[in-house]
Design a protein around this motif. Structure first.
Motif, PDB file in Angstrom:
ATOM      1  N   ALA A 190       0.985  -1.196   0.071  1.00  0.00           N
ATOM      2  CA  ALA A 190       0.041   0.031   0.109  1.00  0.00           C
ATOM      3  C   ALA A 190       0.964   1.250  -0.005  1.00  0.00           C
ATOM      4  O   ALA A 190       0.284   2.130  -0.628  1.00  0.00           O
ATOM      5  CB  ALA A 190      -1.009  -0.004   1.124  1.00  0.00           C
ATOM      6  N   THR A 191       2.079   1.188   0.566  1.00  0.00           N
ATOM      7  CA  THR A 191       2.775   2.591   0.798  1.00  0.00           C
ATOM      8  C   THR A 191       3.246   3.025  -0.572  1.00  0.00           C
ATOM      9  O   THR A 191       2.713   4.485  -0.878  1.00  0.00           O
ATOM     10  CB  THR A 191       3.877   2.251   1.805  1.00  0.00           C
ATOM     11  OG1 THR A 191       3.497   1.608   3.047  1.00  0.00           O
ATOM     12  CG2 THR A 191       4.638   3.596   1.819  1.00  0.00           C
ATOM     13  N   PRO A 192       3.975   2.220  -1.505  1.00  0.00           N
ATOM     14  CA  PRO A 192       4.259   2.831  -2.679  1.00  0.00           C
ATOM     15  C   PRO A 192       2.899   3.036  -3.689  1.00  0.00           C
ATOM     16  O   PRO A 192       3.018   4.124  -4.474  1.00  0.00           O
ATOM     17  CB  PRO A 192       5.114   1.576  -3.428  1.00  0.00           C
ATOM     18  CG  PRO A 192       4.703   0.379  -2.742  1.00  0.00           C
ATOM     19  CD  PRO A 192       4.344   0.740  -1.375  1.00  0.00           C
ATOM     20  N   LEU A 193       1.918   2.355  -3.386  1.00  0.00           N
ATOM     21  CA  LEU A 193       0.698   2.947  -4.291  1.00  0.00           C
ATOM     22  C   LEU A 193      -0.017   3.962  -3.685  1.00  0.00           C
ATOM     23  O   LEU A 193      -0.756   4.603  -4.491  1.00  0.00           O
ATOM     24  CB  LEU A 193      -0.229   1.657  -4.215  1.00  0.00           C
ATOM     25  CG  LEU A 193       0.020   0.351  -4.734  1.00  0.00           C
ATOM     26  CD1 LEU A 193      -0.923  -0.830  -4.700  1.00  0.00           C
ATOM     27  CD2 LEU A 193       0.147   0.412  -6.195  1.00  0.00           C
ATOM     28  N   ALA A 194       0.379   4.396  -2.602  1.00  0.00           N
ATOM     29  CA  ALA A 194      -0.370   5.767  -1.818  1.00  0.00           C
ATOM     30  C   ALA A 194       0.426   6.965  -2.421  1.00  0.00           C
ATOM     31  O   ALA A 194      -0.070   8.044  -2.336  1.00  0.00           O
ATOM     32  CB  ALA A 194      -0.175   5.646  -0.533  1.00  0.00           C
TER      33      ALA A 194
END
Length: 318
Positions: A190-194
């Motif tokens: 989720a972190t890079p997609l955010a």
């Protein structure tokens, strides 16, 4: 502040984890579990006080933004910590008829605190987004962080206990590892997609090669811990501290990944460290205070763990 947060998650994490696991034990084992954290739990919370204090004084703008967005889970966290602390003391001083009720309060306070911390982490990772998908993700992280605390609590019991309770702690550790891995995988995805900025920091070249050791070491520690715990307890109680050390390493690697993802932002994608920082004069005062307080906290923590080392004994209140 980063050091204080990491140390708090590891040390108070096993306290909360033992509280979460407590309903699975019988009365005698509950007492032994409380004995395993009795000399440490109050001091472990000091690291949270230090981290929040530094956030308030060093980064007041970020403190206001973060706590305003997370007001409700912060309130739940504080209520849970208070309830846990009160129950911890009262369970040993009330009549035998009232003791089960305070044992339940000990469990509820520990679970509330763990879930609130996980929820705040999930919302923070997504840049303080409070939409329904973000809330769902934060709920998943909350459950997984509670499982992570249960795992490190079980690992601490493997180190501090023996006999039937140690055997049960090994089973609790293995039962919770799957959720721990799921939580770390969810945050990692989720972190890079955010944020496109974080995507570039992790998946760009040559950054991806430089950062490859973090996920590789994390997976290796998970595999090693799973295989080791399948053979525990070992003859002569060998390597009883290894599961706790492995989980502490996993927590540290995950924290390093988050730090790399968000730096130099203290509020992801919105406020940098420089923008949130107090005046230079205030930071100078904080630095002097921290250079004094941090070694003191570190010193008395090490001293306490040395003095109360070895296996946990039966509770006594003379």
């Amino acid at each position: 502040m980063g050091i204080a947060i990491l140390v708090y998650v590891i040390l108070d994490g096993f306290d909360l984890g033992i509280g979460i696991l407590s309903p699975l034990a019988d009365d005698a084992q509950k007492d032994r579990m409380v004995s395993a954290i009795g000399p440490f739990w109050d001091a472990n919370e000091t690291w949270l006080v230090l981290a929040v204090g530094l956030l308030l004084v060093a980064f007041p703008v970020a403190h206001g933004v973060i706590l305003t967005t997370l007001y409700f889970p912060v309130a739940v966290l504080l209520i849970g910590l208070i309830l846990r602390g009160v129950a911890f003391e009262f369970r040993a001083k009330v009549s035998l008829d009232a003791k089960p009720s305070w044992n339940r309060m000990f469990f509820i306070g520990s679970l509330m605190s763990a879930l609130a911390q996980g929820y705040m982490l999930g919302i923070y990772v997504l840049g303080l987004d409070t939409s329904w998908p973000a809330v769902g993700f934060a709920a998943l992280v909350a459950v997984c962080l509670a499982a992570a605390y249960a795992a490190i609590g079980a690992a601490w019991l493997i180190h501090k206990t023996e006999g039937a309770l140690q055997v049960r702690a090994v089973k609790w550790l293995r039962a919770s590892l799957g959720l721990v891995a799921l939580g770390m995988a969810a945050i990692s995805l989720a972190t890079p997609l955010a944020s496109t900025r974080i995507w570039d920091r992790w998946l760009g070249f040559p950054e991806s090669l430089i950062l490859a050791p973090l996920p590789i070491l994390t997976v290796a520690l998970f595999v090693w811990l799973w295989r080791l715990s399948g053979r525990m307890p070992l003859e002569g109680d060998r390597m009883n501290l290894a599961p706790f050390a492995a989980l502490a390493g996993i927590f540290a690697l995950g924290f390093a990944g988050l730090a790399w993802s968000f730096y130099p932002y203290v509020v992801p994608g919105r406020i940098t460290i420089v923008e949130a920082a107090s005046a230079t004069e205030s930071l100078a005062i904080i630095l002097v205070g921290t250079l004094f307080v941090l070694p003191v906290i570190t010193g008395y923590s090490i001293w306490a763990y040395r003095i109360f080392g070895g296996k946990a004994m039966d509770l006594r209140y003379d």
